[in-house]
Scaffold this motif. Structure first.
Motif, short mmCIF file in Angstrom:
data_model
loop_
_atom_site.label_atom_id
_atom_site.label_comp_id
_atom_site.label_asym_id
_atom_site.label_seq_id
_atom_site.Cartn_x
_atom_site.Cartn_y
_atom_site.Cartn_z
N HIS A 80 2.47 -5.05 -5.69
CA HIS A 80 1.78 -5.11 -6.98
C HIS A 80 2.75 -4.86 -8.14
O HIS A 80 3.42 -3.85 -8.17
CB HIS A 80 0.67 -4.05 -7.04
CG HIS A 80 -0.46 -4.33 -6.10
ND1 HIS A 80 -1.41 -5.28 -6.33
CD2 HIS A 80 -0.78 -3.76 -4.91
CE1 HIS A 80 -2.28 -5.30 -5.33
NE2 HIS A 80 -1.92 -4.39 -4.45
N LYS A 86 -4.41 -0.51 -6.16
CA LYS A 86 -3.21 -1.12 -5.58
C LYS A 86 -3.09 -0.74 -4.11
O LYS A 86 -2.73 -1.57 -3.27
CB LYS A 86 -1.96 -0.68 -6.35
CG LYS A 86 -1.88 -1.35 -7.72
CD LYS A 86 -0.67 -0.88 -8.52
CE LYS A 86 -0.64 -1.59 -9.87
NZ LYS A 86 0.41 -1.14 -10.76
N SER A 132 2.37 -10.40 -9.31
CA SER A 132 2.53 -9.68 -8.05
C SER A 132 2.94 -10.62 -6.92
O SER A 132 2.71 -11.83 -6.98
CB SER A 132 1.23 -8.95 -7.70
OG SER A 132 0.99 -7.96 -8.69
#
Ligand code: FES
Length: 87
Positions: A55, A65, A76
């Motif tokens: 992430h 996350k 990401s």
């Protein structure tokens, strides 16, 4: 480089070091929305079916996350050879 499998559309696309997941899925024919492309607005949020995500957004909380069921595909990336997205 890693692979992105498209669970709904079928098929997969490989994401090179110089491109984003967003660019790669668009290249594969998925018309996915985006806005900031900097990981701050949430427009490109995508559900993750499987795979470990790296992430890089500034939007999801640490808990979100860690849960790993969604990602901002404009910034990401994958932390594993293949991720499966609900696209
Ligand atoms: Fe804004 Fe991805 S387009 S977070």
């Amino acid at each position: 480089t890693f692979e992105v499998e498209l669970a709904r559309t079928g098929g997969s696309v490989s994401v090179g070091a110089e491109e984003t997941v967003l660019d790669a899925v668009r290249r594969a024919g998925v018309d996915h929305p985006s806005s900031c492309e900097m990981g701050i607005c949430g427009t490109c949020e995508t559900r993750v079916v499987s795979g470990e995500i790296d992430h890089r957004d500034n939007l999801l909380t640490e808990a979100e996350k860690a849960k790993g069921d969604c990602m901002m595909i404009c910034v990401s990336r994958a932390n594993c050879p293949k991720i499966v997205l609900d696209l």
